[in-house]
Design a protein around this motif. Structure first.
Motif, short mmCIF file in Angstrom:
data_model
loop_
_atom_site.label_atom_id
_atom_site.label_comp_id
_atom_site.label_asym_id
_atom_site.label_seq_id
_atom_site.Cartn_x
_atom_site.Cartn_y
_atom_site.Cartn_z
N LEU A 1 -25.76 -62.16 27.99
CA LEU A 1 -26.47 -61.33 27.01
C LEU A 1 -27.57 -60.52 27.71
CD1 LEU A 1 -27.11 -63.87 24.08
CD2 LEU A 1 -25.41 -62.01 24.17
N PRO A 2 -27.89 -59.35 27.16
CA PRO A 2 -29.09 -58.67 27.67
C PRO A 2 -30.31 -59.56 27.47
CG PRO A 2 -28.20 -57.55 25.71
CD PRO A 2 -27.24 -58.63 26.06
N THR B 1 -28.14 -56.87 17.36
CA THR B 1 -27.62 -56.92 18.73
C THR B 1 -28.03 -58.26 19.36
OG1 THR B 1 -27.93 -54.54 18.89
CG2 THR B 1 -27.62 -55.74 20.97
N PHE C 1 -29.22 -60.90 22.00
CA PHE C 1 -29.98 -60.82 23.26
C PHE C 1 -30.66 -62.16 23.48
CE2 PHE C 1 -34.48 -60.61 21.93
CZ PHE C 1 -34.32 -60.43 20.56
N LEU D 1 -36.02 -54.93 30.00
CA LEU D 1 -34.69 -55.45 29.64
C LEU D 1 -33.85 -55.57 30.90
CD1 LEU D 1 -32.91 -55.89 26.85
CD2 LEU D 1 -31.70 -53.89 27.74
N ASP E 1 -29.94 -56.10 31.99
CA ASP E 1 -28.60 -56.06 31.40
C ASP E 1 -27.60 -55.59 32.46
OD1 ASP E 1 -26.65 -56.28 29.43
OD2 ASP E 1 -26.90 -54.20 28.78
N GLY E 2 -26.53 -56.34 32.59
CA GLY E 2 -25.48 -55.96 33.53
C GLY E 2 -26.01 -55.77 34.94
N HIS F 1 -30.74 -47.07 26.22
CA HIS F 1 -29.68 -47.90 26.82
C HIS F 1 -28.93 -48.68 25.73
CE1 HIS F 1 -27.64 -50.69 29.50
NE2 HIS F 1 -28.15 -51.70 28.82
N LEU F 2 -29.66 -49.28 24.81
CA LEU F 2 -29.01 -50.03 23.73
C LEU F 2 -28.09 -49.11 22.93
CD1 LEU F 2 -32.04 -52.15 22.42
CD2 LEU F 2 -30.14 -52.97 23.85
N ARG G 1 -24.94 -48.58 25.15
CA ARG G 1 -24.12 -49.76 25.48
C ARG G 1 -23.80 -50.66 24.30
NH1 ARG G 1 -21.15 -49.15 29.85
NH2 ARG G 1 -22.37 -47.94 31.34
N TYR G 2 -24.67 -50.66 23.29
CA TYR G 2 -24.47 -51.56 22.14
C TYR G 2 -24.60 -50.75 20.84
CZ TYR G 2 -25.25 -54.94 25.83
OH TYR G 2 -25.16 -55.65 27.01
#
Ligand SMILES: N[C@@H](CCC(=O)N[C@@H](CS)C(=O)NCC(=O)O)C(=O)O
Length: 219
Positions: free
Chosen positions: A2-3, A26, A28, A56, A58-59, A72-73, A76-77
């Motif tokens: 998860l982020p 989302t 996280f 954050l 993430d990845g 970014h959210l 990506r989400y």
């Protein structure tokens, strides 16, 4: 994975991102920045030596700056709430209002709050007076902007409103929004009632005694 959000519930810039996460439910993981957790603090400082939060991860990438995290959210989400509109002209307006809340509400806010945290002989009375004057100009401008609008830009809730919610929440504590600005007051009430931000308000409630100017007994 998860982020992971390095965050604190009482922080306005963290709430800006939390609103976006809660809006679209989302998933996280929270990395709470707490003085009793030096390992998390050390990892955060290593990832972002500017030592500002939220951050954050993430990845395998680290994202700083609340606006960039929300961008970014959104990429990506994506969820039912799109924080940056697809229409490029509308997107410019959303980004403009996001800058407005960071630069003209959050900046005087931080100036006054950080000043209150200084030792009395280190305080900057002129800087605080300038920040209060800047608040008055910003409230007056925003009041005209919000006449006949529900949200800060366009017809839908966006990045600009994620920005506005905590900014206006704390601004009213620091430099009360006068009755002369009914559109700003009404917008702040709408933001406080939005479930994503109402959740942030509740999660931050236990930390109110930490507000350096003394938190008023009101939302
Ligand atoms: N430009 C940053 C500002 C973030 C910021 O100022 N966060 C505050 C917490 S609300 C902070 O890190 N304060 C600690 C400090 O300035 O030392 C953003 O948009 O995320």
């Amino acid at each position: 994975m998860l982020p992971a959000l390095f965050s604190h519930p009482f922080s306005s810039y963290c709430q800006k991102v939390l609103v976006a996460l809660y809006e679209n439910a989302t998933p996280f993981s929270l990395r709470l920045l707490d003085h009793n957790d030096p390992a998390t603090l050390a990892e955060w400082a290593e990832r972002w030596p500017m030592k500002k939060f939220p951050v954050l991860v993430d990845g395998g990438r680290t994202f700083a700056e609340a606006t960039i995290i929300i961008e970014h959210l959104d990429v990506r989400y994506p969820g039912p709430v799109r924080f940056i509109p697809a229409d490029p002209d509308e997107a410019v307006d959303v980004r403009f209002m996001d800058r407005f809340f960071d630069n003209y509400i959050q900046t005087p806010q931080q100036k006054i709050v950080f000043d209150a945290l200084r030792q009395p002989d280190e305080r900057d009375a002129k800087g605080v007076a300038d920040a209060r004057a800047a608040f008055d100009v910003a409230y007056a401008w925003l009041d005209q902007r919000m006449a006949n609008r529900e949200w800060a830009a366009g017809d839908a809730f966006s990045l600009a409103d994620c920005s506005a919610a905590p900014a206006l929440f704390y601004a009213d504590w620091t430099h009360p929004i006068a009755e002369a600005y009914p559109n700003v007051l009404a917008y702040r009430r709408r933001l406080n009632a939005r479930p994503s931000f109402a959740r942030c308000i509740d999660e931050a409630r236990p930390y109110r005694p930490n507000f350096p100017l003394g938190a008023p007994d009101q939302d």
